[in-house]
Write a protein that holds these residues in place. Structure first.
Motif, short mmCIF file in Angstrom:
data_model
loop_
_atom_site.label_atom_id
_atom_site.label_comp_id
_atom_site.label_asym_id
_atom_site.label_seq_id
_atom_site.Cartn_x
_atom_site.Cartn_y
_atom_site.Cartn_z
N UNK A 313 167.01 68.44 -64.85
CA UNK A 313 166.35 69.24 -66.35
C UNK A 313 166.57 70.13 -65.68
N UNK A 314 166.76 71.70 -65.08
CA UNK A 314 167.03 73.02 -64.85
C UNK A 314 168.18 73.46 -65.08
N UNK A 315 168.04 74.73 -65.66
CA UNK A 315 169.52 74.93 -66.53
C UNK A 315 169.68 76.66 -65.42
N UNK A 316 170.67 76.55 -65.15
CA UNK A 316 171.60 78.02 -64.16
C UNK A 316 172.06 78.91 -64.84
N UNK A 456 157.05 80.72 -65.22
CA UNK A 456 156.58 79.81 -64.54
C UNK A 456 157.76 79.30 -63.18
N UNK A 457 158.86 80.25 -62.72
CA UNK A 457 160.33 79.87 -62.38
C UNK A 457 160.01 81.12 -61.01
N UNK A 458 159.75 80.92 -60.06
CA UNK A 458 160.56 81.95 -59.33
C UNK A 458 161.74 81.89 -58.37
N UNK A 571 154.81 70.21 -68.88
CA UNK A 571 154.00 71.30 -68.19
C UNK A 571 155.33 71.91 -68.23
N UNK A 572 156.51 71.57 -68.43
CA UNK A 572 157.84 72.47 -67.64
C UNK A 572 159.04 73.16 -68.46
N UNK A 573 158.50 72.78 -70.29
CA UNK A 573 159.37 72.86 -71.36
C UNK A 573 158.61 73.74 -72.19
N UNK A 597 156.11 79.73 -73.10
CA UNK A 597 156.50 78.42 -71.59
C UNK A 597 154.79 78.08 -72.51
N UNK A 598 155.18 75.99 -72.17
CA UNK A 598 154.06 75.34 -72.75
C UNK A 598 153.01 74.79 -71.63
#
Length: 675
Positions: A313-316, A456-458, A571-573, A597-598
């Motif tokens: 579910x993670x886009x690149x 929220x991403x690193x 939380x991740x959307x 971010x939610x």
């Protein structure tokens, strides 16, 4: 002309989570009704498609990581690859090409979510697509039990390639079959993925067959993205063109464990993405695009090519670019960036590429030079620079690097990060030399690799190096390695017992600052459009007239109804949004894009059902800052307002404001839906 259509669909299931992958499809002996032979002696006949074969060898014109070959019969019958898997769990295919035998290969993986592993089943439907978009069912393969694709300990296993019978609606056997290769497995909720990104201006010269000093050959990375510029040379006789030889060289060096999931070329720019065999199953939603920024925006000597996909579910997104060359053209290079960031559309086409993917890697021959300005013209600047290079004093000359200067001024690659440069300039080195620079050209770090993420991403950078031993070009290759985190989120199905209840987002306040002026009066008439795959219906705010700093009260912001259910998934959307300038004669000019971010809204809800979270996000337009948006956001669990009342007072206000299409449901997506 009629075409056969294959759709992937799923039945309703309950509880749990499972991901599927690697499902190539084929079909044979399909009964296609209402077709006529050319021979007029018979009025009707059953056409039979040639048997379709699975092939494991990937090609540059296909997508995904499993292959479907679709053969065209002499009668004109064919599968329509653009419609394959266009159902609930489908992705539209693009850039499909026929070979000399009329065979079309579709390379695609589908990921599925299920709720109850024991009861979930997978269904495949085959349709005949006739004129005017009419569809007629040719049969279905139903009742493929998901549990059969798992071992007793929950580990995945391969079902293997198998022909499945087609059945009619009343479960009678038909004359067709569908070939499936299915693999199942339960995804880990959080995974660390190692990534290699490489870029090289090949210099229109055939590269050496051995590239191990630049690209990995030890199977250490799960994703390998390789971009090339000026990759145009006379191929060996065994290859039809340079692009095929280049991919073969890369494949040979990487080794058998790596699968080419997609490659794209535009002019002399090339981009190829390989993944290691242990993560192939996690792939979905592969997309690509390109944009020329050369003469007249037609010449593809400069521009960008991009490939995007999802790991679970993670886009690149990977973007390989070649900007304008030569000293004094810094503003043109900045313009190249803005064009690519604003006009190259992949993934969700209504959002710019920098505002939708969790990870974006931007690399290539960006051609930014050393601008010494008034420093050292009378002191032989070339000798001064080369002397500092030979002594390893890179920071002494990096202060004159155009890209650093332009990034600090927010004129290019805003929000991107770059690793510390501890290698000599990669341009312009004499061909055949390790570190001998051309005296007629100033050395420069033209070849760069940068990245950015959604909040929220690193990204953890593990190396950033050049390869001086590659001697065939006047550029040295550059490579960067990373560790990123990808997520397999909980099932998007409802886990609540209450009927017709969904998560809603309510805004307690909203204001924008320093928006762009779109009208000739120096102002704009801004409004906000909320959209995205996790929102049931596109929603718009009220229009604010003649302002660059609008303020909306809660009554002017309609609640958003979400498709997503578990809080762990929320939380991740993110919520996608566009701020637009309202025009009576058009849909309006976009003033900026942003994502909210939610995670903070979920945290506020966990503290109490009336909790409110504050957010502040930057707006981007063509990759550059375009103001800010801030306000309060509240998460509520309540009856779906779209079912409870189709239109509220806020919608009436919107209609009076002149929105003819307010409240329309978005039906066309470039996403693979998980809900």
């Amino acid at each position: 002309m009629q075409t056969a259509q294959v759709k992937m669909q799923k039945l309703k299931e309950k509880g749990g989570k499972l991901k599927f992958g690697k499902i190539p499809l084929a079909a044979t002996n399909l009964h296609l009704p209402h077709m006529r032979k050319k021979n007029k002696t018979k009025k009707k006949t059953h056409r039979v498609l040639p048997e379709l074969q699975i092939q494991e060898q990937q090609t540059t014109t296909t997508k995904g990581n499993s292959t479907l070959q679709i053969a065209r019969s002499s009668s004109g019958l064919t599968f329509d690859p653009d419609e394959i898997a266009a159902g609930v769990n489908g992705v539209k295919m693009r850039n499909i090409h026929k070979n000399e035998d009329g065979v079309m290969a579709v390379n695609q993986t589908f990921n599925f979510e299920v709720q109850d592993i024991k009861t979930a089943t997978l269904s495949v439907y085959v349709y005949n697509k006739a004129l005017w978009g009419m569809e007629e069912s040719l049969g279905s393969c139903i009742g493929l039990n998901v549990a059969n694709f798992l071992q007793e300990n929950g580990a995945g296993r391969e079902e293997g390639t198998k022909w499945y019978d087609l059945l009619s609606k009343d479960c009678k056997a038909l004359s067709g079959k569908v070939l499936l290769h299915i693999g199942g497995g339960i995804a880990d909720p959080e995974q660390k993925i190692t990534t290699f990104v490489g870029t090289w201006n090949v210099g229109k010269t055939r590269p050496p067959m051995e590239l191990s000093s630049w690209i990995p050959t030890n199977n250490a990375y799960q994703i390998v993205a390789i971009g090339a510029q000026e990759c145009d040379y006379q191929p060996q006789k065994a290859f039809a063109d340079c692009g095929k030889e280049w991919l073969q060289v890369l494949n040979t060096n990487l080794g058998f464990r790596y699968k080419l999931i997609h490659a794209i070329s535009r002019g002399q720019m090339r981009l190829a993405i390989f993944v290691r065999d242990d993560v192939v199953r996690a792939l979905s939603e592969i997309d690509s695009g390109s944009l020329a920024t050369g003469v007249g925006h037609v010449m593809a000597n400069k521009g960008g090519v991009a490939i995007s996909f999802k790991l679970w579910d993670t886009s690149l997104c990977f973007i390989n670019c070649h900007f304008a060359a030569h000293m004094g053209h810094c503003q043109t290079r900045n313009s190249n960036y803005r064009e690519i960031a604003g006009q190259l559309r992949i993934g969700y086409p209504r959002m710019e590429i920098l505002n939708q993917f969790h990870y974006v890697f931007w690399f290539g021959d960006l051609n930014y030079r050393l601008d010494l300005g008034g420093h050292g013209e009378k002191k032989r600047p070339w000798q001064r620079v080369v002397k500092a290079i030979e002594a390893g004093r890179y920071n002494e000359i990096l202060q004159f690097d155009e890209l650093r200067r332009e990034r600090e001024a927010s004129r290019v690659l805003y929000g991107f990060k770059e690793g510390e440069i501890n290698f000599p300039p990669t341009f312009k080195v004499e061909k055949g030399a390790l570190s001998l620079y051309n005296k007629r050209r100033m050395p420069a770090w033209c070849d760069r690799i940068l990245w950015r993420t959604l909040p929220g991403h690193s990204v953890k950078l593990t190396s950033y190096v050049s390869t001086p031993t590659m001697l065939t070009s006047d550029h040295k290759p550059v490579a960067a390695t990373f560790t990123i985190t990808v997520h397999a989120l909980p099932s998007s199905f409802s886990s609540m017992d209450e009927e017709d209840k969904r998560w809603h987002i309510r805004f307690t306040s909203m204001r924008a600052k320093n928006l762009r002026a779109s009208d000739i009066n120096g102002f704009s008439d801004p409004y906000i459009c909320f959209e995205g795959e996790n929102i049931l219906r596109e929603t718009r705010s009220k229009v604010k007239v003649r302002t660059l700093n609008p303020v909306w009260n809660p009554k002017e912001l309609r609640p958003l109804v979400l498709r997503t259910f578990p809080l762990q998934r929320l939380e991740k959307e993110y919520v996608f949004l566009r701020v637009l300038d309202y025009n009576y004669t058009s849909n309006g000019d976009t003033l900026g894009y942003a994502v909210i971010p939610l995670a903070q809204a979920v945290q506020a809800f966990n503290r109490g059902p009336n909790g409110v979270a504050h957010f502040k996000v930057g707006l981007l337009h063509h990759g550059l800052p375009a103001g800010t948006l801030e306000g309060g956001i509240q998460l509520t669990w309540e009856i779906n307002i779209l079912k409870r009342r189709p239109f509220d007072n806020n919608e009436s206000m919107m209609r009076k404001s002149g929105f003819k299409n307010f409240g329309r449901i978005l039906t066309k997506r470039n996403f693979l839906r998980h809900s």
